[in-house]
Design a protein around this motif. Structure first.
Motif, PDB file in Angstrom:
ATOM      1  N   ASP A  50       0.840  -1.192   0.000  1.00 27.11           N
ATOM      2  CA  ASP A  50       0.000   0.000   0.000  1.00 27.11           C
ATOM      3  C   ASP A  50       0.875   1.241   0.000  1.00 27.11           C
ATOM      4  O   ASP A  50       1.813   1.347   0.789  1.00 27.11           O
ATOM      5  N   ALA A  51       0.582   2.210  -0.860  1.00 22.36           N
ATOM      6  CA  ALA A  51       1.344   3.456  -0.942  1.00 22.36           C
ATOM      7  C   ALA A  51       1.135   4.347   0.278  1.00 22.36           C
ATOM      8  O   ALA A  51       1.887   5.283   0.493  1.00 22.36           O
ATOM      9  N   ASP A  52       0.134   4.062   1.102  1.00 23.43           N
ATOM     10  CA  ASP A  52      -0.122   4.838   2.317  1.00 23.43           C
ATOM     11  C   ASP A  52       0.781   4.319   3.432  1.00 23.43           C
ATOM     12  O   ASP A  52       0.387   3.501   4.246  1.00 23.43           O
ATOM     13  N   ILE A  53       2.025   4.792   3.469  1.00 26.91           N
ATOM     14  CA  ILE A  53       3.031   4.317   4.425  1.00 26.91           C
ATOM     15  C   ILE A  53       2.914   5.124   5.714  1.00 26.91           C
ATOM     16  O   ILE A  53       2.789   6.343   5.687  1.00 26.91           O
ATOM     17  N   ARG A  54       2.975   4.425   6.855  1.00 27.63           N
ATOM     18  CA  ARG A  54       2.883   5.072   8.161  1.00 27.63           C
ATOM     19  C   ARG A  54       4.044   4.638   9.035  1.00 27.63           C
ATOM     20  O   ARG A  54       4.416   3.472   9.053  1.00 27.63           O
ATOM     21  N   SER A  55       4.596   5.582   9.800  1.00 28.86           N
ATOM     22  CA  SER A  55       5.722   5.304  10.680  1.00 28.86           C
ATOM     23  C   SER A  55       5.337   4.307  11.766  1.00 28.86           C
ATOM     24  O   SER A  55       4.252   4.396  12.339  1.00 28.86           O
ATOM     25  N   SER A  56       6.216   3.366  12.051  1.00 31.21           N
ATOM     26  CA  SER A  56       6.027   2.351  13.109  1.00 31.21           C
ATOM     27  C   SER A  56       4.729   1.577  12.967  1.00 31.21           C
ATOM     28  O   SER A  56       4.155   1.120  13.943  1.00 31.21           O
ATOM     29  N   SER A  57       4.235   1.443  11.748  1.00 30.75           N
ATOM     30  CA  SER A  57       3.014   0.699  11.506  1.00 30.75           C
ATOM     31  C   SER A  57       3.364  -0.567  10.734  1.00 30.75           C
ATOM     32  O   SER A  57       3.891  -0.501   9.631  1.00 30.75           O
ATOM     33  N   ASN A  58       3.102  -1.709  11.334  1.00 31.14           N
ATOM     34  CA  ASN A  58       3.413  -2.996  10.725  1.00 31.14           C
ATOM     35  C   ASN A  58       2.121  -3.690  10.332  1.00 31.14           C
ATOM     36  O   ASN A  58       1.086  -3.485  10.953  1.00 31.14           O
ATOM     37  N   GLN A  59       2.194  -4.542   9.327  1.00 31.03           N
ATOM     38  CA  GLN A  59       1.017  -5.279   8.897  1.00 31.03           C
ATOM     39  C   GLN A  59       1.396  -6.669   8.441  1.00 31.03           C
ATOM     40  O   GLN A  59       2.536  -6.928   8.072  1.00 31.03           O
ATOM     41  N   ALA A  60       0.431  -7.550   8.466  1.00 31.59           N
ATOM     42  CA  ALA A  60       0.599  -8.910   7.973  1.00 31.59           C
ATOM     43  C   ALA A  60      -0.703  -9.331   7.324  1.00 31.59           C
ATOM     44  O   ALA A  60      -1.770  -8.826   7.676  1.00 31.59           O
ATOM     45  N   GLY A  61      -0.633 -10.248   6.385  1.00 31.74           N
ATOM     46  CA  GLY A  61      -1.855 -10.673   5.728  1.00 31.74           C
ATOM     47  C   GLY A  61      -1.665 -11.898   4.871  1.00 31.74           C
ATOM     48  O   GLY A  61      -0.563 -12.434   4.740  1.00 31.74           O
ATOM     49  N   PHE A  62      -2.777 -12.328   4.276  1.00 33.53           N
ATOM     50  CA  PHE A  62      -2.832 -13.519   3.446  1.00 33.53           C
ATOM     51  C   PHE A  62      -3.605 -13.204   2.181  1.00 33.53           C
ATOM     52  O   PHE A  62      -4.506 -12.377   2.193  1.00 33.53           O
ATOM     53  N   GLY A  63      -3.264 -13.883   1.101  1.00 36.76           N
ATOM     54  CA  GLY A  63      -4.007 -13.786  -0.141  1.00 36.76           C
ATOM     55  C   GLY A  63      -4.201 -15.190  -0.691  1.00 36.76           C
ATOM     56  O   GLY A  63      -3.420 -16.090  -0.402  1.00 36.76           O
ATOM     57  N   ALA A  64      -5.242 -15.366  -1.474  1.00 36.37           N
ATOM     58  CA  ALA A  64      -5.505 -16.693  -2.039  1.00 36.37           C
ATOM     59  C   ALA A  64      -6.211 -16.557  -3.375  1.00 36.37           C
ATOM     60  O   ALA A  64      -6.978 -15.635  -3.593  1.00 36.37           O
ATOM     61  N   PHE A  65      -5.926 -17.475  -4.285  1.00 38.26           N
ATOM     62  CA  PHE A  65      -6.651 -17.655  -5.535  1.00 38.26           C
ATOM     63  C   PHE A  65      -6.168 -18.951  -6.147  1.00 38.26           C
ATOM     64  O   PHE A  65      -6.649 -20.005  -5.827  1.00 38.26           O
ATOM     65  N   ASP A  66      -5.150 -18.872  -6.966  1.00 35.77           N
ATOM     66  CA  ASP A  66      -4.572 -20.062  -7.553  1.00 35.77           C
ATOM     67  C   ASP A  66      -3.636 -20.740  -6.553  1.00 35.77           C
ATOM     68  O   ASP A  66      -3.489 -21.942  -6.542  1.00 35.77           O
ATOM     69  N   GLY A  67      -3.033 -19.949  -5.706  1.00 34.52           N
ATOM     70  CA  GLY A  67      -2.148 -20.417  -4.650  1.00 34.52           C
ATOM     71  C   GLY A  67      -2.487 -19.690  -3.363  1.00 34.52           C
ATOM     72  O   GLY A  67      -3.536 -19.070  -3.247  1.00 34.52           O
ATOM     73  N   VAL A  68      -1.587 -19.740  -2.408  1.00 38.71           N
ATOM     74  CA  VAL A  68      -1.782 -19.079  -1.119  1.00 38.71           C
ATOM     75  C   VAL A  68      -0.539 -18.262  -0.820  1.00 38.71           C
ATOM     76  O   VAL A  68       0.580 -18.760  -0.974  1.00 38.71           O
ATOM     77  N   TYR A  69      -0.719 -17.020  -0.389  1.00 39.39           N
ATOM     78  CA  TYR A  69       0.384 -16.110  -0.140  1.00 39.39           C
ATOM     79  C   TYR A  69       0.264 -15.475   1.230  1.00 39.39           C
ATOM     80  O   TYR A  69      -0.833 -15.214   1.710  1.00 39.39           O
TER      81      TYR A  69
END
Length: 183
Positions: A33-52
């Motif tokens: 995401d281009a909306d970068i924030r200081s000291s802000s961390n994120q984690a996530g998952f994506g799925a369709f043909d595979g899993v990320y």
């Protein structure tokens, strides 16, 4: 049968992560995401043909680093290689990147960031570079367009179910649907 069990396990894992995410900070994207924030961390998952899966760590108010890993058994993304290729002998995809925000969106303007990094799959090690654009349509809806050579490409819409959980839907290098948390 084995694939069905794997998908059920991933669905259960996504549900657990969503339940745990309610106590963390604001949600974000399945693609960078281009909306970068200081000291802000994120984690996530994506799925369709595979899993990320991916993580992003805000270094400053204008820069972040990220990493991702996934599996794509049908080689839907960047699968241009010969059948005897042994350089990266699995369906695994790994990568990392650095992002710097070029334009900070204020008062209804979009955020723009530069992405540079590398990824590896069965086709070998490749560069990842391009631009990320994000635009908040409302408090709950955000749109993203990443013009990137590499798995961070995509066009997606994100919906904030809560301040901590965001669901995404789009056509991206990280899957068709995603779930993200900020910590």
């Amino acid at each position: 049968m084995k694939l069905l069990r794997f998908r059920r396990a991933i669905a259960l894992l996504l549900a657990i992560v969503a339940a745990l995410a309610v106590s963390f900070g604001a949600a974000n994207a399945s693609i960078p995401d281009a909306d970068i924030r200081s000291s802000s961390n994120q984690a996530g998952f994506g799925a369709f043909d595979g899993v990320y899966g991916h993580v992003e760590f805000g270094i400053s108010g204008r820069s972040a680093i990220g990493a991702y890993a996934g599996t794509d058994p049908n080689d839907l993304y960047f699968g241009n290689f010969g059948s005897g290729d042994q350089r990266f002998n699995s369906d695994l995809l790994v990568g990392g990147h650095y992002m710097v925000q070029l334009v900070e969106g204020v008062e209804g303007n979009p955020n723009v960031a530069l992405i540079a990094g590398a990824f590896a799959n069965r086709a070998g090690l490749r560069p990842e570079f391009g631009f990320a654009l994000s635009y908040p349509f409302s408090e709950r809806w955000v749109g993203r367009l990443n013009a990137v050579y590499g798995p961070s490409w995509g066009l997606e819409a994100g919906y904030n179910f809560s301040p901590t959980v965001q669901g995404t839907f789009g056509v991206t290098g990280m899957g068709l649907v995603g779930l993200n948390i900020r910590f």
